[in-house]
Enzyme design. Structure first.
Site, mmCIF file in Angstrom:
data_model
loop_
_atom_site.group_PDB
_atom_site.id
_atom_site.type_symbol
_atom_site.label_atom_id
_atom_site.label_comp_id
_atom_site.label_asym_id
_atom_site.label_seq_id
_atom_site.Cartn_x
_atom_site.Cartn_y
_atom_site.Cartn_z
ATOM 1 N N ALA A 130 4.759 -3.809 2.748
ATOM 2 C CA ALA A 130 4.870 -4.100 1.303
ATOM 3 C C ALA A 130 4.313 -5.487 1.059
ATOM 4 C CB ALA A 130 6.327 -4.036 0.865
ATOM 5 N N LEU B 138 0.951 -7.000 -4.194
ATOM 6 C CA LEU B 138 0.236 -6.124 -5.121
ATOM 7 C C LEU B 138 0.618 -4.647 -4.975
ATOM 8 C CD1 LEU B 138 -3.355 -7.635 -5.072
ATOM 9 C CD2 LEU B 138 -1.386 -8.298 -6.428
ATOM 10 N N GLY B 139 1.025 -4.277 -3.765
ATOM 11 C CA GLY B 139 1.358 -2.866 -3.597
ATOM 12 C C GLY B 139 2.067 -2.616 -2.290
ATOM 13 N N VAL C 215 2.481 0.377 1.179
ATOM 14 C CA VAL C 215 1.808 1.455 1.890
ATOM 15 C C VAL C 215 2.852 2.418 2.460
ATOM 16 C CG1 VAL C 215 0.282 1.940 3.850
ATOM 17 C CG2 VAL C 215 -0.055 -0.138 2.510
ATOM 18 N N LYS D 191 -1.496 3.996 -0.474
ATOM 19 C CA LYS D 191 -1.259 2.628 -0.942
ATOM 20 C C LYS D 191 -0.994 2.716 -2.439
ATOM 21 C CE LYS D 191 -3.782 -1.679 -0.449
ATOM 22 N NZ LYS D 191 -4.843 -2.346 0.294
ATOM 23 N N ASP E 201 -10.896 -12.007 3.876
ATOM 24 C CA ASP E 201 -9.553 -12.431 4.241
ATOM 25 C C ASP E 201 -9.131 -11.708 5.530
ATOM 26 O OD1 ASP E 201 -6.981 -13.378 4.168
ATOM 27 O OD2 ASP E 201 -6.263 -11.875 2.742
HETATM 28 N N1 LIG Z 1 -5.205 3.580 7.209
HETATM 29 C C1 LIG Z 1 -4.137 3.027 7.745
HETATM 30 N N2 LIG Z 1 -3.563 3.537 8.836
HETATM 31 C C2 LIG Z 1 -2.457 2.981 9.395
HETATM 32 N N3 LIG Z 1 -1.848 1.899 8.910
HETATM 33 C C3 LIG Z 1 -2.370 1.323 7.815
HETATM 34 C C4 LIG Z 1 -3.529 1.853 7.170
HETATM 35 N N4 LIG Z 1 -3.811 1.086 6.110
HETATM 36 C C5 LIG Z 1 -2.888 0.113 6.077
HETATM 37 N N5 LIG Z 1 -2.023 0.245 7.088
HETATM 38 C C6 LIG Z 1 -0.875 -0.640 7.400
HETATM 39 O O1 LIG Z 1 -0.436 -1.238 6.211
HETATM 40 C C7 LIG Z 1 -0.583 -2.662 6.271
HETATM 41 C C8 LIG Z 1 -0.993 -3.191 4.901
HETATM 42 O O2 LIG Z 1 -2.209 -2.613 4.521
HETATM 43 P P1 LIG Z 1 -3.232 -3.354 3.563
HETATM 44 O O3 LIG Z 1 -3.591 -4.670 4.181
HETATM 45 O O4 LIG Z 1 -4.324 -2.434 3.227
HETATM 46 O O5 LIG Z 1 -2.275 -3.591 2.299
HETATM 47 P P2 LIG Z 1 -2.282 -4.751 1.231
HETATM 48 O O6 LIG Z 1 -1.282 -4.365 0.215
HETATM 49 O O7 LIG Z 1 -3.672 -5.010 0.783
HETATM 50 O O8 LIG Z 1 -1.729 -5.992 2.062
HETATM 51 P P3 LIG Z 1 -2.269 -7.505 2.065
HETATM 52 O O9 LIG Z 1 -2.647 -7.832 0.669
HETATM 53 O O10 LIG Z 1 -1.094 -8.265 2.604
HETATM 54 O O11 LIG Z 1 -3.434 -7.519 3.047
HETATM 55 C C9 LIG Z 1 -1.596 -2.912 7.378
HETATM 56 O O12 LIG Z 1 -1.380 -4.171 7.989
HETATM 57 C C10 LIG Z 1 -1.323 -1.767 8.323
HETATM 58 O O13 LIG Z 1 -0.238 -2.085 9.173
#
Ligand SMILES: Nc1ncnc2c1ncn2[C@@H]1O[C@H](COP(=O)(O)OP(=O)(O)OP(=O)(O)O)[C@@H](O)[C@H]1O
Length: 566
Positions: A139, A142-143, A145, A159, A294
């Site tokens: 979590a 912004l969102g 998963v 997500k 990033d």
């Molecule tokens: N396709 C995927 N398969 C497995 N795990 C995933 C996948 N996409 C995301 N995750 C898990 O979810 C976490 C967060 O994903 P992501 O970085 O895309 O989210 P975010 O909301 O953009 O987070 P942030 O802004 O902190 O980077 C990743 O660190 C990973 O552990």
């Protein structure tokens, strides 16, 4: 799925956001934001007035700001994180504190997550997914998963954007724009920072992050760029389950890239992972001109077979890719510490703007080549560099293109990851496979010619290396030539001296005015003009206050001079 055909949602044990919807009235929100902005300005003004501008004090203020940004929520957490890469915009102490600003936002409930999915995809959850895990995998501000399974049996991650986020962004950015306009109007000193341009930059950057369609397209483009790299995994996008606020991706689990114990326990060669990571980044930056701006450890993982998995394509940056022979030339220019050649490439990539006086840029590139060529990149050294830039551009703010700051930040982050995996690693050694790859897989006559010529030049350069004494004389000579150190420092000194003279004259004028009005008031007080005397007393009080302010400024200037002379 349970017997009734509905997916059971387990209650999550994680703390959940009390203000999950972020619904504020514009007035309340304006009050919240303006209060923080005004208090920050007052703090800064107070520090300036009392001459309390030490690094400790700035850290204190920055810590206070970080706390407030967390309270203000997602928009401001993201702005704070974006600012933490901008050593060219804000003081170092703020950069350091803001880089500790993590998305410590509690997850929202799975019921809300489901509501967003159903509203966005227009179908009940059970018709979309066979299983849906109610406890999020991750979590952020912004969102969040969630893991799920499609009816076709594929494992996916979904997500989901935080409910009410777009409305909050709209409101916050509108209020921020109002603040920027007010600042420009009533605080003329702020105008030189071109706040409007900075606002636009952040606005575009952050709005991209809340558009998951954009993120999905970025993922597709990134996967296409790496299609010939069989050790790089980029999750597939399930477009039929994706909207602006919901992104469904293939589930590709992995070990966090900086988790050395688990990687070693899984018998993954960490040196190999470093080389692959550096190769991937150099390819993104130089060959594709499309890179993850990033690359924090949460955005990369390693599969059980040693492949690198990339997650999160919300913040991609673009630069002009360079031709491969130029890449080879630049690589050797770095080895030879050829500042001019490196600058030419940076200008071509749009990372540096050619300006009339390239001296500070030359100094910066020279410093980077000296500092980082053979050693690990050290954030502190970059800070030292920024410190120099600050000093030189006290009066004339200096802005780096955002891409350049992303690259610097990315390199320092990647360097941190690589050092966590292998403290002995060396960036240039790790970059060798990338160079070999572009030189030998393409087999272009032109490129091989360049490589041969550059290698010959480099060997000649190595053979003609001057002795240590010659080297130090050369270095001194080139520093004089590059930095025109004496001339520039003197010019800053004379500007500071001029400022002190101005303050001295101001103080003298205020002393005369205060003395004169005080005497006049005393004379009139014994006569019949008591009311005029009172006004003059008030006026002399005002002159005293201005005198006090100008004396404090003078003392502050003296202190700054002493620090600089040390
Ligand atoms: N396709 C995927 N398969 C497995 N795990 C995933 C996948 N996409 C995301 N995750 C898990 O979810 C976490 C967060 O994903 P992501 O970085 O895309 O989210 P975010 O909301 O953009 O987070 P942030 O802004 O902190 O980077 C990743 O660190 C990973 O552990």
């Amino acid at each position: 799925m349970n017997q009734q055909g509905k997916i059971m949602l387990k209650k999550t044990n994680l703390p959940q956001s009390s203000k999950a919807n972020y619904r504020y009235s514009p007035f309340t929100r304006q009050l919240m934001i303006f209060q923080v902005a005004i208090r920050l300005l007052l703090f800064l003004w107070q520090d300036r007035l009392t001459g309390n501008n030490s690094s400790r004090q700035r850290h204190r203020r920055a810590k206070w700001l970080v706390k407030k940004l967390l309270i203000l929520g997602p928009t401001f957490i993201k702005i704070g994180q974006a600012l933490s890469t901008r050593a060219d915009l804000i003081p170092l102490e703020y950069v350091q504190e803001l880089s500790l600003l993590q998305d410590r936002v509690p997850p929202f409930s799975s019921e809300l997550a489901v509501a967003v999915i159903e509203a966005e995809l227009g179908k009940p959850l059970y018709t979309l997914f066979r299983d849906f895990e109610s406890i999020p995998l991750a979590a952020a501000s912004l969102g969040q998963v969630h893991k799920a399974r499609l009816h076709t049996g594929e494992d996916v991650v979904v997500k989901i954007q935080r409910p009410g986020l777009e409305a909050l962004f709209n409101l916050d950015f509108e209020l921020l724009h109002r603040l920027v306009r007010l600042g420009n109007r009533f605080l003329p000193k702020l105008r030189k920072y071109n706040l409007e341009a900075i606002y636009q930059e952040f606005f575009e950057l952050l709005y991209q992050e809340i558009d998951y369609i954009h993120e999905g397209k970025n993922a597709d483009r990134f996967r296409e760029n790496f299609r010939t790299y069989n050790r790089v995994l980029v999750p597939q996008v399930y477009w039929e389950y994706t909207t602006k606020k919901v992104l469904t991706l293939e589930y590709v689990p992995g070990i966090k890239i900086d988790d050395r114990p688990t990687l070693e326990a899984s018998q993954i060669n960490t040196k190999d992972v470093i080389q692959l990571g550096i190769t991937c980044y150099l390819k993104q930056l130089l060959e594709d001109g499309f890179f993850q701006s990033d690359p924090h450890p949460g955005n990369m993982a390693v599969s059980r077979r040693g492949e690198i998995i990339f997650y999160d394509f919300g913040t991609m940056a673009e630069v002009k890719a360079i031709a491969q022979d130029q890449m080879v030339k630049t690589f050797f220019a770095v080895l030879k510490k050829d500042t001019d050649e490196v600058i030419q490439t940076l200008i071509y990539m749009g990372l540096i703007e050619p300006v009339a006086d390239m001296t500070p840029i030359k100094r910066m590139v020279n410093f980077l080549l000296e500092e980082f060529r053979d050693k690990p990149i050290d954030v502190r050294a970059f800070e030292q560099l920024s410190g120099e830039i600050y000093l030189m551009f006290e009066q004339q703010p200096f802005r780096l293109p955002p891409q350049m700051t992303f690259i610097i930040k990315s390199l320092t982050t990647l360097d941190g990851i690589a050092r966590a995996l292998d403290p002995q690693y060396n960036l240039l050694a790790a970059a060798q496979p990338f160079l070999k790859n572009i030189a030998f897989t393409q087999q272009q006559g032109n490129l091989l010619g360049t490589l041969a010529k550059q290698t010959k030049n480099f060997i000649q350069y190595k053979l003609n290396q001057p002795s240590r004494t010659e080297l130090s004389i050369n270095r001194l000579e080139s520093r004089l030539e590059l930095g025109e150190l004496q001339v520039r420092v003197r010019s800053l000194e004379s500007e500071r001296a001029l400022k002190k003279i101005q303050l001295g004259i101001k103080s003298l004028i205020y002393t005369c005015l205060a003395g004169f009005t005080l005497i006049a008031a005393a004379i009139l007080l014994v006569g019949t003009y008591k009311q005029v005397a009172l006004i003059l007393f008030g006026l002399s009080g005002l002159w005293f206050l201005l005198l006090l302010k100008s004396l404090i400024n003078l003392a502050f200037q003296e202190k700054v001079d002493k620090i600089i002379q040390k």
